[in-house]
Design a protein around this motif. Sequence first.
Motif, PDB file in Angstrom:
ATOM      1  N   TYR A 195      63.355  35.872  -0.906  1.00 31.27           N
ATOM      2  CA  TYR A 195      63.247  35.767  -2.364  1.00 31.27           C
ATOM      3  C   TYR A 195      64.232  34.703  -2.838  1.00 31.27           C
ATOM      4  N   TYR A 207      55.289  34.661  -8.429  1.00 31.50           N
ATOM      5  CA  TYR A 207      54.763  34.203  -7.146  1.00 31.50           C
ATOM      6  C   TYR A 207      53.704  33.115  -7.333  1.00 31.50           C
ATOM      7  N   ARG A 324      51.074  30.642  -4.692  1.00 30.95           N
ATOM      8  CA  ARG A 324      50.227  31.835  -4.783  1.00 30.95           C
ATOM      9  C   ARG A 324      49.345  31.987  -3.550  1.00 30.95           C
ATOM     10  N   ILE A 327      51.387  33.635  -0.898  1.00 32.62           N
ATOM     11  CA  ILE A 327      51.967  34.941  -1.215  1.00 32.62           C
ATOM     12  C   ILE A 327      50.908  36.039  -1.254  1.00 32.62           C
ATOM     13  N   VAL A 334      55.941  41.231  -2.993  1.00 34.10           N
ATOM     14  CA  VAL A 334      56.062  41.268  -4.452  1.00 34.10           C
ATOM     15  C   VAL A 334      56.162  42.712  -4.921  1.00 34.10           C
ATOM     16  N   SER A 363      57.369  28.553   1.118  1.00 36.93           N
ATOM     17  CA  SER A 363      56.157  29.335   1.386  1.00 36.93           C
ATOM     18  C   SER A 363      55.172  28.537   2.226  1.00 36.93           C
ATOM     19  N   PRO A 370      58.699  34.682  -3.007  1.00 32.48           N
ATOM     20  CA  PRO A 370      58.609  34.843  -4.467  1.00 32.48           C
ATOM     21  C   PRO A 370      59.948  34.571  -5.135  1.00 32.48           C
TER      22      PRO A 370
END
Length: 411
Positions: A195, A207, A324, A327, A334, A363, A370
């Motif tokens: 994070y 995210y 996104r 994630i 999340v 990511s 996130p």
Amino acid sequence: MQKIIDRFVKYITVDTQSDPENPAFPSTEKQWDLAKILVEELKEIGMEDVTLDDNCYVMATLPSNVDFEVPTIGFIAHIDTSPDYSGTNVKPQFHPNYNGEDIVLNKEENIILSPSYFEDLLMYKGQTLITTDGTTLLGADDKAGITEIVSAMEFLINNPEIKHGKIRVGFTPDEEVGKGAHMFDVDKFGAEWAYTMDGSQVGELEYENFNAAGAKVTINGKIVHPGYAKGKMINSMTIAADFIKSLPANEVPEHTTNYEGFFHLHTMNGEVEKTTLEYIIRDHDLKLFEGRKELFQKLVDDLNKKLGADLIEVEIKDQYFNMREKIEPVMHIVDIAEEAMNHLNITPLIKAIRGGTDGSQLSYKGLPCPNIFAGGHNFHGRYEYVPAESLQLATDVIVEIARITAKRARK
């Protein structure tokens, strides 16, 4: 909470402003100053495997204190502050029990932090606000995040009854100039997910972020004596004005919100013979993002055609993409952060970032990441502030995420 405040002040008074014009990595030598301080402090609180590599990345480990397998998680924040405003000689001011009225940051220069303009201030009535003195930024972006991560690790070390798995922490240089994750060694970091503590108001959990590109437009003109210029002079600045007006007038940062993308002219330098325009292009939707880049190029081509010569050149470079996509397949990370906030009676504010973080690039490098609130407001300028209570709440969220991750792994 005073210890957290003192730690924050210690960090923000170290100038770590990055430089977008310097291709070196890190872009400023002074970022090493805070990196070295962090190395020593992490060792002092009892962290292990504390390292500072040749690219100014700080990493450290808090070992697991349980006898079962728990995913290794990470927490990341950035060392540098924005090049948009001075970070030299930061002098924080403290406003206990804020009463909801105007705050005079600088009496001599009549610099006022007012809730009539910055309405978010009213959310923090009764709290202790930490502000600038009106002459610099504060540095809560992202020294608040660093403060919270170090404080949470110290709390877990001092309270071993809180069970957690292995935790990795990382502090990066040059995030503000878009290079924070470029040299980040994901394999060395060794976390399953992480994070970034780099959001704003309490409860933010993000995210999604912009897809981003930078565009440099160069307009070439021709200078001759203005008294004899008819049919000969080509004024690159007036052509630049035509190009600026050709873009959609309302698709700019000051007229867009939520998921609306934009074209942002952030730098302009011009003389008759040559003018350069530097833009950033942003959109959350990848298809719309690609369409924006195509429109930008088309407007250049159309204007060149109208002028009857290729006087305008453009270079468009992608910068980062919406995390996104990376994630959503692992949304439990999340969910854990949301659960942690709910346990602490914090209302999660799940929304898209109108910007980017190291997490977006990380990511795509294989470390889903996130973004969580760090507590500050009005980043990158003299009106930046952070409530001291928000520093504590973000610290508590980190601790709770560590506890929940271990609890879930045991089931």
